[in-house]
Every structure is written in structure tokens, then in C-alpha cells.
Design an enzyme around this catalytic site. Sequence first.
Site, PDB file in Angstrom:
ATOM      1  N   GLU A  38       0.860  -1.186   0.000  1.00 22.73           N
ATOM      2  CA  GLU A  38       0.000   0.000   0.000  1.00 22.73           C
ATOM      3  C   GLU A  38       0.896   1.236   0.000  1.00 22.73           C
ATOM      4  OE1 GLU A  38      -3.480   0.786  -0.186  1.00 22.73           O
ATOM      5  OE2 GLU A  38      -2.430   2.701  -0.367  1.00 22.73           O
ATOM      6  N   CYS A  46     -12.489   3.933   1.021  1.00 25.92           N
ATOM      7  CA  CYS A  46     -13.613   3.910   1.969  1.00 25.92           C
ATOM      8  C   CYS A  46     -13.227   4.528   3.311  1.00 25.92           C
ATOM      9  CB  CYS A  46     -14.097   2.472   2.156  1.00 25.92           C
ATOM     10  SG  CYS A  46     -15.369   2.320   3.406  1.00 25.92           S
ATOM     11  N   CYS A  51     -16.505   6.471   2.246  1.00 24.30           N
ATOM     12  CA  CYS A  51     -17.657   6.165   3.103  1.00 24.30           C
ATOM     13  C   CYS A  51     -17.507   6.666   4.541  1.00 24.30           C
ATOM     14  CB  CYS A  51     -17.884   4.659   3.172  1.00 24.30           C
ATOM     15  SG  CYS A  51     -17.354   3.740   1.738  1.00 24.30           S
ATOM     16  N   LYS A  54     -17.036  10.556   5.038  1.00 27.07           N
ATOM     17  CA  LYS A  54     -18.289  11.137   4.527  1.00 27.07           C
ATOM     18  C   LYS A  54     -19.411  10.975   5.551  1.00 27.07           C
ATOM     19  CE  LYS A  54     -21.186   8.826   2.894  1.00 27.07           C
ATOM     20  NZ  LYS A  54     -21.174   8.182   1.603  1.00 27.07           N
ATOM     21  N   ALA A 119       3.355  -0.636  -5.697  1.00 25.76           N
ATOM     22  CA  ALA A 119       3.853  -1.837  -6.373  1.00 25.76           C
ATOM     23  C   ALA A 119       3.620  -1.718  -7.872  1.00 25.76           C
ATOM     24  CB  ALA A 119       3.125  -3.072  -5.831  1.00 25.76           C
ATOM     25  N   TYR A 181     -23.944   9.970  -6.752  1.00 25.67           N
ATOM     26  CA  TYR A 181     -23.837   9.766  -5.303  1.00 25.67           C
ATOM     27  C   TYR A 181     -23.086  10.914  -4.617  1.00 25.67           C
ATOM     28  CZ  TYR A 181     -24.761   4.606  -5.260  1.00 25.67           C
ATOM     29  OH  TYR A 181     -25.292   3.363  -5.327  1.00 25.67           O
ATOM     30  N   GLU A 185     -24.579  13.822  -2.101  1.00 22.22           N
ATOM     31  CA  GLU A 185     -24.244  13.726  -0.671  1.00 22.22           C
ATOM     32  C   GLU A 185     -23.546  14.991  -0.184  1.00 22.22           C
ATOM     33  OE1 GLU A 185     -23.942   8.902  -0.055  1.00 22.22           O
ATOM     34  OE2 GLU A 185     -22.076   9.994  -0.255  1.00 22.22           O
ATOM     35  N   ARG A 208     -29.384   9.130 -11.936  1.00 19.69           N
ATOM     36  CA  ARG A 208     -30.057   8.606 -13.125  1.00 19.69           C
ATOM     37  C   ARG A 208     -30.431   7.124 -13.029  1.00 19.69           C
ATOM     38  NH1 ARG A 208     -27.500   6.375 -17.427  1.00 19.69           N
ATOM     39  NH2 ARG A 208     -25.483   7.121 -16.679  1.00 19.69           N
ATOM     40  N   GLY A 265     -17.768  10.839 -11.424  1.00 20.57           N
ATOM     41  CA  GLY A 265     -17.363   9.445 -11.532  1.00 20.57           C
ATOM     42  C   GLY A 265     -15.884   9.284 -11.209  1.00 20.57           C
ATOM     43  N   THR A 314     -18.128  -0.488  -1.324  1.00 17.82           N
ATOM     44  CA  THR A 314     -17.248  -1.215  -0.409  1.00 17.82           C
ATOM     45  C   THR A 314     -17.721  -2.646  -0.106  1.00 17.82           C
ATOM     46  OG1 THR A 314     -16.141   0.634   0.623  1.00 17.82           O
ATOM     47  CG2 THR A 314     -16.575  -1.231   2.044  1.00 17.82           C
ATOM     48  N   HIS A 440     -44.961   0.137  15.644  1.00 17.58           N
ATOM     49  CA  HIS A 440     -45.625   1.427  15.698  1.00 17.58           C
ATOM     50  C   HIS A 440     -45.121   2.273  16.862  1.00 17.58           C
ATOM     51  CE1 HIS A 440     -48.802   4.208  14.714  1.00 17.58           C
ATOM     52  NE2 HIS A 440     -49.128   4.264  15.996  1.00 17.58           N
ATOM     53  N   GLU A 445     -42.900   0.948   9.332  1.00 16.69           N
ATOM     54  CA  GLU A 445     -44.153   0.165   9.290  1.00 16.69           C
ATOM     55  C   GLU A 445     -44.940   0.432   8.011  1.00 16.69           C
ATOM     56  OE1 GLU A 445     -47.293   1.143  12.153  1.00 16.69           O
ATOM     57  OE2 GLU A 445     -46.359   3.096  12.482  1.00 16.69           O
TER      58      GLU A 445
HETATM   59  P1  NDP Z   1     -21.657   8.597 -10.188  1.00 21.61           P
HETATM   60  O1  NDP Z   1     -21.386   7.637 -11.281  1.00 21.61           O
HETATM   61  O2  NDP Z   1     -22.573   8.233  -9.100  1.00 21.61           O
HETATM   62  O3  NDP Z   1     -22.229   9.953 -10.822  1.00 21.61           O
HETATM   63  C1  NDP Z   1     -21.528  10.654 -11.795  1.00 21.61           C
HETATM   64  C2  NDP Z   1     -22.348  11.855 -12.205  1.00 21.61           C
HETATM   65  O4  NDP Z   1     -21.573  12.696 -13.053  1.00 21.61           O
HETATM   66  C3  NDP Z   1     -23.582  11.481 -13.006  1.00 21.61           C
HETATM   67  O5  NDP Z   1     -24.590  12.424 -12.754  1.00 21.61           O
HETATM   68  C4  NDP Z   1     -23.076  11.593 -14.444  1.00 21.61           C
HETATM   69  O6  NDP Z   1     -24.087  11.877 -15.371  1.00 21.61           O
HETATM   70  C5  NDP Z   1     -22.173  12.791 -14.349  1.00 21.61           C
HETATM   71  N1  NDP Z   1     -21.110  12.794 -15.336  1.00 21.61           N
HETATM   72  C6  NDP Z   1     -20.372  11.748 -15.774  1.00 21.61           C
HETATM   73  N2  NDP Z   1     -19.445  12.139 -16.660  1.00 21.61           N
HETATM   74  C7  NDP Z   1     -19.597  13.470 -16.811  1.00 21.61           C
HETATM   75  C8  NDP Z   1     -18.935  14.453 -17.583  1.00 21.61           C
HETATM   76  N3  NDP Z   1     -17.932  14.136 -18.377  1.00 21.61           N
HETATM   77  N4  NDP Z   1     -19.351  15.741 -17.486  1.00 21.61           N
HETATM   78  C9  NDP Z   1     -20.374  16.076 -16.653  1.00 21.61           C
HETATM   79  N5  NDP Z   1     -21.038  15.184 -15.884  1.00 21.61           N
HETATM   80  C10 NDP Z   1     -20.652  13.898 -15.961  1.00 21.61           C
HETATM   81  O7  NDP Z   1     -20.201   9.018  -9.671  1.00 21.61           O
HETATM   82  P2  NDP Z   1     -19.724   9.736  -8.323  1.00 21.61           P
HETATM   83  O8  NDP Z   1     -18.473  10.426  -8.695  1.00 21.61           O
HETATM   84  O9  NDP Z   1     -20.831  10.497  -7.712  1.00 21.61           O
HETATM   85  O10 NDP Z   1     -19.387   8.503  -7.379  1.00 21.61           O
HETATM   86  C11 NDP Z   1     -18.452   7.507  -7.804  1.00 21.61           C
HETATM   87  C12 NDP Z   1     -18.847   6.150  -7.302  1.00 21.61           C
HETATM   88  O11 NDP Z   1     -18.585   6.087  -5.912  1.00 21.61           O
HETATM   89  C13 NDP Z   1     -20.327   5.848  -7.459  1.00 21.61           C
HETATM   90  O12 NDP Z   1     -20.577   5.159  -8.642  1.00 21.61           O
HETATM   91  C14 NDP Z   1     -20.669   5.039  -6.254  1.00 21.61           C
HETATM   92  O13 NDP Z   1     -20.736   3.677  -6.603  1.00 21.61           O
HETATM   93  C15 NDP Z   1     -19.544   5.282  -5.280  1.00 21.61           C
HETATM   94  N6  NDP Z   1     -20.098   5.973  -4.101  1.00 21.61           N
HETATM   95  C16 NDP Z   1     -20.981   5.342  -3.308  1.00 21.61           C
HETATM   96  C17 NDP Z   1     -21.521   5.964  -2.216  1.00 21.61           C
HETATM   97  C18 NDP Z   1     -22.513   5.260  -1.359  1.00 21.61           C
HETATM   98  O14 NDP Z   1     -22.591   4.050  -1.422  1.00 21.61           O
HETATM   99  N7  NDP Z   1     -23.301   5.970  -0.566  1.00 21.61           N
HETATM  100  C19 NDP Z   1     -21.167   7.335  -1.877  1.00 21.61           C
HETATM  101  C20 NDP Z   1     -20.267   7.933  -2.788  1.00 21.61           C
HETATM  102  C21 NDP Z   1     -19.747   7.263  -3.850  1.00 21.61           C
HETATM  103  P3  NDP Z   1     -24.930  10.698 -16.082  1.00 21.61           P
HETATM  104  O15 NDP Z   1     -25.905  10.220 -15.077  1.00 21.61           O
HETATM  105  O16 NDP Z   1     -25.539  11.406 -17.241  1.00 21.61           O
HETATM  106  O17 NDP Z   1     -23.932   9.653 -16.487  1.00 21.61           O
END
Ligand code: NDP
Length: 455
Positions: A38, A46, A51, A54, A119, A181, A185, A208, A265, A314, A440, A445
Site C-alpha cells: 500500500e 472507503c 464512506c 463522509k 507496487a 452519489y 451527498e 439517473r 465518476g 465497499t 408502531h 411500518e
Molecule cells: P456517479 O457515477 O454516481 O455519478 C456521476 C455523475 O456525473 C452522473 O450524474 C453523471 O451523469 C455525471 N457525469 C459523468 N461524466 C460526466 C462528464 N464528463 N461531465 C459532466 N457530468 C458527468 O459518480 P460519483 O463520482 O458520484 O461517485 C463515484 C462512485 O462512488 C459511485 O458510482 C458510487 O458507486 C460510489 N459511491 C458510493 C456511495 C454510497 O454508497 N453511498 C457514496 C459515494 C460514492 P450521467 O448520469 O448522465 O452519467
Amino acid sequence: MMEAKNDDYDLFVIGAGSGGVRAARIAAGHGAKVGIAEGRDMGGTCVNRGCVPKKLLVYSAKMRREFDDAKAYGWNFFGVLRFKWQDLIRNKDREIKRLNGIYDSLLDNSRVDIYRGYAKFSDPHTVEVDGKKIKAKRILIATGGKPRFPDIPGKEHMISSDEAFHMPALPKKIVLIGGGYISVEFACIFRAMGSEVTVINRGGSLLRTFDEDLQTHLAEEMEKQGIKIIFNCEPTKVEKSGSALRVHTNQGDVLSCDTVMAAIGRDANTQDLNLEAAGIDAEPDGRIKTNKDSETNVPHIYAVGDIANDHNLTPVALEEGHTLADRLFGGMPNRYTDYTNIPTAVFSQPPIGTVGMTEQQAREQKIDYEIYKTAFRPMKNTLSGRDERTYMKLIVERGSRKVLGAHMLGDDAPEIIQMTAIVLKMGGTKDDFDRTIGVHPTAAEEFVTMRDPAP
Ligand code: NDP
């Protein structure tokens, strides 16, 4: 770096995040000789930049609401309520440090050799960490991902969620790019703490891939809190002048702020692994192709977690690491990760809990389905007068009455959906929900008292 007890490992793991640490510990528990490398902090995304920190920020954001609502319940603060971002970050960092130590000792106690460094492959059976060559019969890549930035002028002025956890001060005015996400958040966190928040999203809805009712209701609830959401909007340029930033958008607007955060993303962390030296195939976006055994195209080299799967969660990485170690070293050749009905939560305000099929998926798959749904003001909001509603929805297959999806937006949704996920996993029906007596008074519920399908 500690001295290796033996250079020849049964399993060498690259990356001590959720998936890598779990695989290493379980494999060692089965008697394998294991090493792990690492280069950054123990625990991976995470624990350090995801996670865990956050959720600590989410707790803080929720406290603001509790203070606001408390008056109606008889509490009064004869003083000024003040929020100090620096205190929160300092305390959060202390907790993360504690967790890093726990990860260290978990690995140590499992007799896994820890190499502190990045690595890279030298050949299919050899990795190099800080100039030291290490040989292994099997190698696991679990290096996760890193935030992606839009490729536009001024992207260097943006932060990502990585930096958001270490900002010296709370932003006064922040623009978040993305509607997934992380954006949702953090928008709710910063708004609760007092920032002026704008979310810009290229699509026409938030989250979406989530059920469409949750998408709309969450956007409504966020807007009620004063979060500005601009749909069908992409940044084209970011300009900096002093400490002020200006985000230009494809809609012709210019948004002034002090912080711009990209949440569009994540990219795979493979570029420095020298995959070519081992002959490993990667996707064009850097992610590693694996088969159902988590095997790459090189049979003794494996990949788990965000680097390999679409889920980026995670618990999925943990399960992939665990099942892989059980298959390879635990004499359990048939233990595989079950990717059906994976529950997930978004720690927005209100939070989301969801499992199974969305209504859009049921429609696309031409399933004959019924919808049961409810919207109500939670009891706690009666005295406080808070204008926030809870939403629940079940997707039920008409003939079999099987519950295909359960979705909730409302306080405690992540906690509630964890239990609901067990019902879906067991193939539970709407009749099972109906004959379950409610607890309740709770919000939960409502999941067992929805009588009539939506028209
Ligand atoms: P997400 O994939 O959730 O969302 C990405 C967002 O950015 C979407 O709205 C997407 O639009 C938009 N997007 C993608 N590419 C572009 C671009 N080039 N220009 C403008 N907008 C763009 O990614 P996040 O970064 O929010 O999170 C990453 C991952 O981390 C998640 O997939 C999730 O699995 C994980 N995560 C989980 C959490 C949890 O479990 N609570 C909390 C935080 C993260 P479109 O919908 O049109 O593709």
C-alpha cells in the site's frame, strides 16, 4: 518498509483497501503466505476518502437539523449556535488515523506482511515495491479508483471529494458538477453547514440509475433546503481571479463561487502498475477485465473491487475479496459473490435506501408489475413543522406477487433497506409484507401497510 519474512508468497495483494485487505486476511487465515503493498493510507478510499469520513460529515450535517427542530420539542439554546469546520475535520482525521492503525494490526495479527510503497509488475510473477522484487504464485490487483475531472480549461482549479475532506475552511459558495452519489451527498452536507450550494448536472435528473420517483422527490427536497440544481448543464470553463472562481456553462451562465467540486465518476487506478510487463489486458478506461472467478486474462492474476466491477461499493469489494480467498485457499470452490439485489444507500438529506429493480427496469423488461407507494410527513416533522416528506415504493410482480424492488427516501432509509434487502434475497412476496405486523410508530411500518396498488 518492514523486512519480508519470505519473498515467495502464495498471494501478493496490491492495494490495502476494502477488497485487498479482506482478501489478504482471509487468505492468510486459510494458511496462505500473504504480502500486501500500500503506497498511501491503510484502508483505501472507503476509510480515508470515502464512506467513513463522509458519514462523519453526514452526522454533523444532521445535527444542524436536530438543533433547528429542537425548539419545537421544548429545547432552547441561550447562546449562539456556531459551526466550526476545522474542529470537525480535526476530529474526523483523528478517527481515520485510529482506523488506519486498526487495519495495520488486523493485517499484522493475520500474519500478512505489509509493504509500504507502490507496487508495479516486473513480470507475471514478480512485483516491485520501492526497488525490492517480490515473487508470488498469485497476485491480486485491488487498487481502486480516483476522482475524474472534466477535461475543460481551468480544471486545475477544481477539487474532488479527496480534497473536500481536507479543505481549510467551509466553502461559502460551492458549485458541484455531477448528479451522482458524491455530488448529492456533498451538496446536502455543505448546505446543512451553511454553504450556498449549486449542483449542475448534464442530465435531466439526479441519480439517473435510481427509481424515477426517488430522483424527482430527492431533487424537490434538496431544492426546499435551498440547494440550486441546474439540469442539462455542463461546465465549459473555470476561471480564477484571486480566490474567486467563475464556472462558465453550456447554458451561457457564469456561476461565481469560491469552490468547484467535480463529482463525475471515478477512474481506475492502473496507470502506474506496469500491467504490460505481466501481459494484463485493461479496458480503454483503465479498468481490468475479469471473468466470474475474478481472474484477469492472466490466469494467476486476479482483480477485485472498483478496479474490476461496475458497482463501486465497499461491501461488494469486501465480498469479492472474501470469496476469492475462500475459493483459492479455503477449499470452497463454489463460493461466489452474488450480484443480485445489492442494496445501496445515498446519504443525502433525506437519505435514500434502495434494493432491487426500479420501475424503469420493470417497464423495460416488460414485466407485468404493480406499484405500491406512499408519501407522508414523518411524525417528527409535525411539531417542528419541517417541510420534508418520506417516500416509499415497492415494485411487485403481478402474478407471483414477488417483491422485485424496494425504494425509500426518508430518515433512516439506509437502515431500513438493509433489512428489506433480506426479504428480497429470500424471494419474499407482497403477501409476506402484508402479513407482517408493523412496529408502531415508525416510518418503517409503512412498508408493511401499503394496501392498494397505485392506479
Ligand atoms: P456517479 O457515477 O454516481 O455519478 C456521476 C455523475 O456525473 C452522473 O450524474 C453523471 O451523469 C455525471 N457525469 C459523468 N461524466 C460526466 C462528464 N464528463 N461531465 C459532466 N457530468 C458527468 O459518480 P460519483 O463520482 O458520484 O461517485 C463515484 C462512485 O462512488 C459511485 O458510482 C458510487 O458507486 C460510489 N459511491 C458510493 C456511495 C454510497 O454508497 N453511498 C457514496 C459515494 C460514492 P450521467 O448520469 O448522465 O452519467
